[in-house]
Design an enzyme around this catalytic site. Structure first.
Site, PDB file in Angstrom:
ATOM      1  N   SER A 251       0.693  -1.269   0.000  1.00  0.00           N
ATOM      2  CA  SER A 251      -0.049  -0.009  -0.066  1.00  0.00           C
ATOM      3  C   SER A 251       1.094   1.134  -0.018  1.00  0.00           C
ATOM      4  CB  SER A 251      -1.176   0.093   1.329  1.00  0.00           C
ATOM      5  OG  SER A 251      -0.142  -0.052   2.330  1.00  0.00           O
ATOM      6  N   LYS A 252       0.362   2.396  -0.529  1.00  0.00           N
ATOM      7  CA  LYS A 252       0.881   3.626  -0.047  1.00  0.00           C
ATOM      8  C   LYS A 252       1.760   4.074   0.701  1.00  0.00           C
ATOM      9  CE  LYS A 252      -2.687   5.633  -2.344  1.00  0.00           C
ATOM     10  NZ  LYS A 252      -3.772   6.612  -3.016  1.00  0.00           N
ATOM     11  N   ARG A 253       1.035   3.575   2.052  1.00  0.00           N
ATOM     12  CA  ARG A 253       1.406   3.981   3.399  1.00  0.00           C
ATOM     13  C   ARG A 253       3.033   3.373   3.507  1.00  0.00           C
ATOM     14  NH1 ARG A 253      -3.534   2.344   4.534  1.00  0.00           N
ATOM     15  NH2 ARG A 253      -2.865   0.386   5.529  1.00  0.00           N
TER      16      ARG A 253
END
Length: 463
Positions: A251-253
């Site tokens: 994920s982008k996180r």
């Protein structure tokens, strides 16, 4: 003929790195079997469309070298390849399903649907539609004529075992009682993924549906649609989802997810594809680095493991560095000058490559290491105000050097450090910072040779 496809949705900045992995597997299977690789744009979710996303997706796929045979920008025999341009096709097919009793109209309100869901969850049951509208189709049709919004749902049969074979996961079975009466056509007249993907895959003669494992649970619904239309099933292969090293979903996180980011950071397309190829698959000879042509030769879809592989950017950086180090200097220079949009003088770049090729892992590492070759430092990692007296002496000593070569510079400075009774490490760190501005730089003597005597003396004049 083997025909594979990916069907990205233009709802993000670019193609996700996980979708690039799926694209690679589709591409290699088509190439191995002398087939066709198709890109179809799934733009039916009109509310989430991102302007320019489709073009960016196609540009990125091309930039990675996964050249496709048919797409919105490459006409083929089954165009159009953008779902929003295929609405009459879906309308025709969903009406066929209604005639066969495999689909039905539904005009339940959002409030009623929310209530059904709440009750199911409270009773610890799978939330799904209760077929309320199925038994009142004539009434629903009359309400639709008066302008009431509606959707069209799949009529999932009761107590039916649905089974299919997945190349990667073997036989998969599910009872129809666990499936919802999926919406096939939304109230805006656009199909959902489930209707469009089946219709398009059949009409475009897709032989292998190779997609992420997140779609595995939807496949039984798709099989019901194939059966309702009387169509043969394609071959299914659900590849694992890429995960972070801690096994959480990518994920982008935790990781950059847009594929173009890796190109923008100076990862080589072939290195990224090589790394992705190893996600859930191993080379028969246990090689880690290989050309895509070799991947095409040795790859087999059935050899992919179902377990979600870890996408480790540290490992990717290592592999990218290995690719860079194997390049001839002229190729390395071309990549660097091209990466920095031809703003760096080629003659300097080519001289610096032998100094940094063992350190650099991606092209964007070059300028932080080598910026001092192209401009004087505008800041220094350490305050040299207490070293001015020493640096004045250094300048005088360097001015006397006749042959401006790395070995001569190094020996001259070592002799001076000994005479001045300054520790070698401290002496050369002071000189390094005075010349480069940094505590860490490419080899100092060789760097000074490239900079030239006049430039080095000018930098010492500042002190």
């Amino acid at each position: 003929m083997v025909r594979t496809r990916i069907a990205p949705s233009p709802t993000g900045e670019d193609i996700h790195i996980g979708n690039l992995y799926t694209a690679l597997i589709n591409w290699v299977w088509a190439k191995k079997n002398k087939g066709k690789f198709i890109i179809r744009i799934e733009d039916t979710d009109q509310e989430r469309l991102v302007k320019g996303s489709q073009q960016k997706i196609l540009e990125t796929i091309n930039a990675f070298g996964l050249h496709y045979d048919e797409a919105p920008d490459r006409d083929g025999p089954y165009k159009p390849y953008r779902q929003s341009e295929r609405l009459p096709i879906y309308k025709k097919h969903v009406e066929e399903l209604i005639r066969k009793g495999a689909a039905y109209y539904c005009n339940c309100s959002k409030e009623r649907l929310a209530q059904i869901r709440r009750i199911a969850l409270k009773q610890k049951q799978i939330p799904k539609y209760d077929k309320h509208c199925l038994s009142r189709q004539e009434e629903v049709k009359e309400e639709i004529k008066k302008g009431k919004p509606f959707v069209i749902r799949l009529n999932v049969p009761e107590n039916k075992e649905i089974k299919f074979r997945d190349v990667i996961r073997g036989e998969v079975k599910i009872m129809s009682d666990n499936l919802d009466d999926q919406v096939l056509m939304k109230s805006d007249g656009f199909p959902t993924y489930h209707l469009a993907v089946v219709v398009d895959d059949y009409l475009m003669k897709i032989s292998h549906v190779i997609r992420a494992e997140e779609w595995l649970s939807s496949t039984p619904k798709h099989i019901l649609l194939y059966e309702a239309f009387g169509w043969p099933l394609p071959i299914f292969a659900h590849v694992p989802i890429l995960r972070n090293p801690d096994h959480s979903k990518l994920s982008k996180r935790k990781n950059p997810v847009w594929a173009s980011w890796y190109l923008e950071q100076g990862y080589l397309p072939e290195a990224v594809l090589n790394y992705l190829a190893l996600m859930g698959w191993s080379h028969p000879e246990q090689k880690e680095i290989f050309l895509m042509s070799e991947f095409v030769e040795v790859f087999d879809l059935k050899d992919i493991k179902a377990v979600g592989p870890a996408f480790d950017r540290v490992k990717l950086e290592w592999m990218n560095g290995e690719y860079l180090r194997k390049l001839p200097i002229s190729n390395f220079q071309f990549l660097i000058t091209n990466f920095y949009k031809n703003k760096l003088p080629k003659d300097i770049v080519i001289k610096t490559i032998p100094l940094i090729r063992e350190r650099i892992k991606k092209l964007s590492d070059y300028l932080p290491l080598c910026e001092f070759f192209f401009k004087k430092p505008d800041r220094y990692d350490i305050d040299l105000s207490s070293k001015k007296e020493l640096l004045v002496k250094v300048r005088k000593e360097l001015e006397r050097v006749k042959e401006w070569k790395a070995d001569t510079i190094g020996q001259t400075m070592q002799d001076m450090a000994n005479r001045e009774k300054v520790k070698t490490g401290e002496f050369f760190m002071t000189l390094r910072i005075a010349i480069t501005g940094k505590k860490i730089s490419p080899p100092l003597n060789e760097s000074m040779e490239i900079l030239g005597k006049e430039e080095c003396l000018a930098r010492l004049d500042i002190f």
